[in-house]
Design a protein around this motif. Structure first.
Motif, mmCIF file in Angstrom:
data_model
loop_
_atom_site.group_PDB
_atom_site.id
_atom_site.type_symbol
_atom_site.label_atom_id
_atom_site.label_comp_id
_atom_site.label_asym_id
_atom_site.label_seq_id
_atom_site.Cartn_x
_atom_site.Cartn_y
_atom_site.Cartn_z
ATOM 1 N N LYS A 1 7.077 22.249 -26.318
ATOM 2 C CA LYS A 1 6.597 23.612 -26.076
ATOM 3 C C LYS A 1 6.142 24.311 -27.359
ATOM 4 C CE LYS A 1 9.438 24.223 -21.963
ATOM 5 N NZ LYS A 1 10.087 22.946 -21.907
ATOM 6 N N LYS A 2 5.443 23.550 -28.220
ATOM 7 C CA LYS A 2 4.896 24.096 -29.459
ATOM 8 C C LYS A 2 3.382 23.989 -29.425
ATOM 9 C CE LYS A 2 9.034 24.452 -31.234
ATOM 10 N NZ LYS A 2 9.707 25.715 -31.260
ATOM 11 N N THR A 3 2.712 24.845 -30.192
ATOM 12 C CA THR A 3 1.257 24.824 -30.229
ATOM 13 C C THR A 3 0.714 24.193 -31.508
ATOM 14 O OG1 THR A 3 1.243 27.060 -31.132
ATOM 15 C CG2 THR A 3 1.028 26.838 -28.738
ATOM 16 N N ARG A 4 1.567 24.023 -32.508
ATOM 17 C CA ARG A 4 1.136 23.419 -33.763
ATOM 18 C C ARG A 4 1.761 22.043 -33.930
ATOM 19 N NH1 ARG A 4 1.923 28.485 -37.814
ATOM 20 N NH2 ARG A 4 0.138 29.664 -37.060
ATOM 21 N N ILE A 5 1.031 21.169 -34.592
ATOM 22 C CA ILE A 5 1.545 19.838 -34.902
ATOM 23 C C ILE A 5 2.223 19.912 -36.268
ATOM 24 C CG2 ILE A 5 0.926 17.453 -35.412
ATOM 25 C CD1 ILE A 5 -1.416 17.749 -33.480
ATOM 26 N N VAL A 6 3.502 19.583 -36.297
ATOM 27 C CA VAL A 6 4.283 19.563 -37.536
ATOM 28 C C VAL A 6 4.698 18.117 -37.805
ATOM 29 C CG1 VAL A 6 5.071 21.955 -37.315
ATOM 30 C CG2 VAL A 6 6.391 20.137 -36.268
ATOM 31 N N PRO A 7 5.210 17.812 -39.001
ATOM 32 C CA PRO A 7 5.588 16.428 -39.301
ATOM 33 C C PRO A 7 6.574 15.826 -38.306
ATOM 34 C CG PRO A 7 5.515 17.686 -41.319
ATOM 35 C CD PRO A 7 5.293 18.651 -40.197
ATOM 36 N N ARG A 8 7.431 16.630 -37.716
ATOM 37 C CA ARG A 8 8.383 16.132 -36.721
ATOM 38 C C ARG A 8 7.635 15.552 -35.516
ATOM 39 N NH1 ARG A 8 12.999 13.733 -35.586
ATOM 40 N NH2 ARG A 8 13.876 14.377 -33.614
ATOM 41 N N ASN A 9 6.563 16.205 -35.089
ATOM 42 C CA ASN A 9 5.773 15.706 -33.965
ATOM 43 C C ASN A 9 5.092 14.391 -34.312
ATOM 44 O OD1 ASN A 9 4.846 19.106 -33.662
ATOM 45 N ND2 ASN A 9 6.352 18.089 -32.378
ATOM 46 N N ILE A 10 4.629 14.268 -35.540
ATOM 47 C CA ILE A 10 3.999 13.019 -35.973
ATOM 48 C C ILE A 10 5.031 11.902 -35.983
ATOM 49 C CG2 ILE A 10 2.809 11.883 -37.878
ATOM 50 C CD1 ILE A 10 1.641 14.646 -38.592
ATOM 51 N N GLN A 11 6.228 12.189 -36.479
ATOM 52 C CA GLN A 11 7.302 11.187 -36.503
ATOM 53 C C GLN A 11 7.641 10.723 -35.095
ATOM 54 O OE1 GLN A 11 8.782 9.253 -38.516
ATOM 55 N NE2 GLN A 11 10.959 9.601 -38.732
ATOM 56 N N LEU A 12 7.805 11.659 -34.174
ATOM 57 C CA LEU A 12 8.132 11.297 -32.788
ATOM 58 C C LEU A 12 7.003 10.493 -32.152
ATOM 59 C CD1 LEU A 12 9.761 14.626 -31.570
ATOM 60 C CD2 LEU A 12 10.923 12.481 -32.098
ATOM 61 N N ALA A 13 5.761 10.871 -32.435
ATOM 62 C CA ALA A 13 4.623 10.157 -31.874
ATOM 63 C C ALA A 13 4.554 8.734 -32.404
ATOM 64 C CB ALA A 13 3.325 10.900 -32.200
ATOM 65 N N VAL A 14 4.768 8.561 -33.691
ATOM 66 C CA VAL A 14 4.683 7.232 -34.306
ATOM 67 C C VAL A 14 5.802 6.334 -33.807
ATOM 68 C CG1 VAL A 14 4.928 5.994 -36.491
ATOM 69 C CG2 VAL A 14 3.425 7.964 -36.349
ATOM 70 N N ASN B 1 0.586 15.630 -27.991
ATOM 71 C CA ASN B 1 1.407 15.470 -26.785
ATOM 72 C C ASN B 1 2.876 15.705 -27.093
ATOM 73 O OD1 ASN B 1 -0.857 14.846 -25.281
ATOM 74 N ND2 ASN B 1 -0.577 12.634 -25.491
ATOM 75 N N ALA B 2 3.335 15.214 -28.247
ATOM 76 C CA ALA B 2 4.727 15.429 -28.641
ATOM 77 C C ALA B 2 4.996 16.914 -28.873
ATOM 78 C CB ALA B 2 5.054 14.623 -29.895
ATOM 79 N N ALA B 3 4.037 17.614 -29.465
ATOM 80 C CA ALA B 3 4.191 19.053 -29.685
ATOM 81 C C ALA B 3 4.233 19.799 -28.357
ATOM 82 C CB ALA B 3 3.059 19.578 -30.558
ATOM 83 N N ARG B 4 3.361 19.404 -27.433
ATOM 84 C CA ARG B 4 3.337 20.052 -26.126
ATOM 85 C C ARG B 4 4.640 19.802 -25.360
ATOM 86 N NH1 ARG B 4 0.062 17.371 -22.615
ATOM 87 N NH2 ARG B 4 -1.600 17.394 -24.141
ATOM 88 N N ASP B 5 5.205 18.591 -25.508
ATOM 89 C CA ASP B 5 6.481 18.284 -24.857
ATOM 90 C C ASP B 5 7.599 19.185 -25.361
ATOM 91 O OD1 ASP B 5 5.222 16.308 -23.432
ATOM 92 O OD2 ASP B 5 5.956 14.666 -24.712
#
Length: 100
Positions: free
Chosen positions: A35-48, A29-33
């Protein structure tokens, strides 16, 4: 030796898989917000950090290449009246600098 048990219960892998599925969904969901298609560590950090339960579970964890949460302190933000006064003063200064 370490902080692990010799045996784990039958429910431990079920709990682990549920947590990983939830983390992947939140990171997606963070990646989609963004506008990315891959999950990167930044998306995991934002999600957590944006999720209360994940933040509690992974509160002491440092995620490599995760960055920091975007935050600007309220004292650093200009109020609308401050902005208008600043613009007015800058306008007066520009009038004073011109020679007529």
């Amino acid at each position: 030796k370490g902080k692990y048990a010799e045996r784990v219960s039958a429910g431990a892998p079920v709990y682990l898989s549920a947590v990983l599925e939830y983390l992947a969904a939140e990171a997606g969901n963070a990646a989609r917000d963004n506008k990315k298609t891959r999950i990167v560590p930044r998306n995991i950090q934002l999600a957590v950090r944006n999720d209360e339960e994940l933040s509690k579970l992974l509160g002491d964890v440092s995620i490599a290449n995760g960055g920091v949460m975007p935050n600007i302190h309220n004292l650093l933000l200009l109020k609308k009246t401050d902005y208008m006064v600043r613009e007015m003063l800058m306008g007066m200064n520009s009038l004073k600098s011109h020679k007529y």
